[in-house]
Design an enzyme around this catalytic site. Structure first.
Site, PDB file in Angstrom:
ATOM      1  N   ASN A   1       0.877  -1.173   0.000  1.00  0.00           N
ATOM      2  CA  ASN A   1       0.000   0.000   0.000  1.00  0.00           C
ATOM      3  C   ASN A   1       0.913   1.221   0.000  1.00  0.00           C
ATOM      4  O   ASN A   1       1.480   1.564   1.033  1.00  0.00           O
ATOM      5  CB  ASN A   1      -0.902  -0.035   1.243  1.00  0.00           C
ATOM      6  N   TRP A   2       1.030   1.826  -1.160  1.00  0.00           N
ATOM      7  CA  TRP A   2       1.990   2.939  -1.292  1.00  0.00           C
ATOM      8  C   TRP A   2       1.446   4.222  -0.686  1.00  0.00           C
ATOM      9  O   TRP A   2       2.150   5.222  -0.632  1.00  0.00           O
ATOM     10  CB  TRP A   2       2.352   3.143  -2.769  1.00  0.00           C
ATOM     11  N   LYS A   3       0.192   4.212  -0.304  1.00  0.00           N
ATOM     12  CA  LYS A   3      -0.454   5.407   0.288  1.00  0.00           C
ATOM     13  C   LYS A   3      -0.237   6.613  -0.635  1.00  0.00           C
ATOM     14  O   LYS A   3      -0.181   6.435  -1.856  1.00  0.00           O
ATOM     15  CB  LYS A   3       0.055   5.623   1.714  1.00  0.00           C
TER      16      LYS A   3
ATOM     17  N   GLU B   1      -6.632   5.048   7.905  1.00  0.00           N
ATOM     18  CA  GLU B   1      -6.363   6.454   7.570  1.00  0.00           C
ATOM     19  C   GLU B   1      -7.585   7.081   6.916  1.00  0.00           C
ATOM     20  O   GLU B   1      -7.855   8.270   7.097  1.00  0.00           O
ATOM     21  CB  GLU B   1      -5.122   6.542   6.663  1.00  0.00           C
TER      22      GLU B   1
ATOM     23  N   GLU C   1      -5.302  -4.624  10.843  1.00  0.00           N
ATOM     24  CA  GLU C   1      -4.303  -3.567  10.993  1.00  0.00           C
ATOM     25  C   GLU C   1      -4.582  -2.795  12.284  1.00  0.00           C
ATOM     26  O   GLU C   1      -5.402  -1.862  12.285  1.00  0.00           O
ATOM     27  CB  GLU C   1      -4.365  -2.599   9.808  1.00  0.00           C
TER      28      GLU C   1
ATOM     29  N   GLY D   1       2.595   2.562  10.829  1.00  0.00           N
ATOM     30  CA  GLY D   1       3.554   3.652  10.647  1.00  0.00           C
ATOM     31  C   GLY D   1       4.341   4.016  11.905  1.00  0.00           C
ATOM     32  O   GLY D   1       5.031   5.026  11.936  1.00  0.00           O
TER      33      GLY D   1
ATOM     34  N   SER E   1       3.531  -1.793  10.507  1.00  0.00           N
ATOM     35  CA  SER E   1       4.978  -1.884  10.737  1.00  0.00           C
ATOM     36  C   SER E   1       5.547  -3.261  10.410  1.00  0.00           C
ATOM     37  O   SER E   1       6.469  -3.733  11.084  1.00  0.00           O
ATOM     38  CB  SER E   1       5.324  -1.475  12.176  1.00  0.00           C
TER      39      SER E   1
ATOM     40  N   GLY F   1       2.916  -0.918   4.294  1.00  0.00           N
ATOM     41  CA  GLY F   1       2.996   0.498   3.952  1.00  0.00           C
ATOM     42  C   GLY F   1       4.440   0.894   3.685  1.00  0.00           C
ATOM     43  O   GLY F   1       4.982   0.649   2.602  1.00  0.00           O
ATOM     44  N   GLY F   2       5.088   1.475   4.699  1.00  0.00           N
ATOM     45  CA  GLY F   2       6.441   2.023   4.546  1.00  0.00           C
ATOM     46  C   GLY F   2       7.413   1.099   3.828  1.00  0.00           C
ATOM     47  O   GLY F   2       8.098   1.524   2.885  1.00  0.00           O
TER      48      GLY F   2
HETATM   49  P1  13P Z   1       3.086   0.584   7.685  1.00  0.00           P
HETATM   50  O1  13P Z   1       3.597  -0.699   7.110  1.00  0.00           O
HETATM   51  O2  13P Z   1       3.809   1.803   7.191  1.00  0.00           O
HETATM   52  O3  13P Z   1       2.989   0.525   9.174  1.00  0.00           O
HETATM   53  O4  13P Z   1       1.588   0.771   7.140  1.00  0.00           O
HETATM   54  C1  13P Z   1       0.712  -0.292   7.256  1.00  0.00           C
HETATM   55  C2  13P Z   1      -0.521   0.034   6.517  1.00  0.00           C
HETATM   56  O5  13P Z   1      -1.243   0.946   6.858  1.00  0.00           O
HETATM   57  C3  13P Z   1      -0.814  -0.757   5.316  1.00  0.00           C
HETATM   58  O6  13P Z   1      -2.083  -0.505   4.837  1.00  0.00           O
END
Ligand code: 13P
Length: 257
Positions: free
Chosen positions: A9-11, A99, A169, A175, A214, A235-236
């Site tokens: 998920n590149w957000k 989010e 999640e 994050g 994370s 995410g990250g």
């Molecule tokens: P992180 O991996 O940055 O914690 O984000 C997780 C996330 O929200 C995936 O949708």
């Protein structure tokens, strides 16, 4: 063999040009791994879907949106419909990410409509659920998960449950660099599988339940190794091709054990 989906998920990260470069690095890395047993999914921002699709077109990498509206067309300025995602080559869409629940005030009622509309249109939905830190401290975790699952899947027809993937999640792990512990994840994923078994029967055994929060290449071995974890929503670490590929490699190693 256990099902495994590794989803990035590149957000709100990458421009179209940057997205192309990132997708290319992931594609080359994957090609050097040979045939993989896990599914790999990239969810870039809407504006980069076309560019990423061009890169991954003849590969096994799948494409997904990060959200979509529940109407298929109409006067909804700024929104995106499931049909638009499908035509761009998406097979998945993330719905109900924390989010979106927090910053864009998406209610369970709206999420419910989005899940059912996207599935009916032909997308696989990754429904995100999870508790806040306060809810966990108050021992409300499972009440929250139950509420979200009941509300968010209310309109879904039973036959369509096969097109729903759950991403657990915990909001406090997203994050922050602090993932939930193996025990916490195992407990939540067991609970989620059992919820679906009670509600839908044996099809629950086939469902994909992802962990997100994370998840990176330094903790993926123990997390992906948990019985009811079928991959991750990342995410990250999905923005770093080395880390993302390491996670895929770990999934492959676990599947070939
Ligand atoms: P992180 O991996 O940055 O914690 O984000 C997780 C996330 O929200 C995936 O949708």
């Amino acid at each position: 063999m256990k099902k495994m989906l590794i989803a990035g998920n590149w957000k709100m990260n990458t421009t179209p040009k940057e997205a192309k470069v990132l997708a290319q690095k992931i594609l080359y890395g994957l090609e050097s791994l040979g045939k993989t047993h896990s599914k790999v999914l990239l969810c870039p921002p809407y504006t980069n879907l076309f560019a990423v699709k061009e890169v991954i077109n003849n590969s096994e990498i799948e494409l997904g949106g990060q959200n979509c509206f529940y109407e298929l067309q109409g006067a909804y300025t700024g929104e995106i419909s499931p049909l638009m995602l499908l035509e761009l080559g998406c097979s998945y869409v993330i719905i109900g990410h924390s989010e979106r629940r927090t910053y864009f005030v998406e209610t369970d009622d709206v999420i419910n409509k989005k899940v059912s509309s996207a599935v009916v249109a032909g997308l696989k939905v990754i429904l995100c659920i999870g508790e806040t830190l306060e809810q966990r401290k108050n021992n409300d975790t499972f009440a929250i998960l139950e509420y979200q699952l009941n509300q968010d899947l209310h309109l879904l027809e039973i036959k369509d449950i096969k097109n729903v993937i759950i991403a657990y999640e915990p909001v406090w792990a997203i994050g922050t660099g602090i993932s939930a512990s193996v025990e916490q994840i195992a407990e939540a994923h067991d609970w989620i599988r059992e919820f679906f078994r009670n509600k839908y029967g044996e099809i629950a055994n086939e469902m994909i339940i992802l962990y997100g929060g994370s998840l990176s290449d330094n903790n993926c071995f123990e997390i992906l190794n948990i019985k009811n974890v079928n991959g991750g929503l990342i995410g990250g670490a999905s923005l770093d091709p080395t880390k993302f590929l390491n996670i895929i490699k770990t999934a492959e190693d676990l599947l070939s054990q």
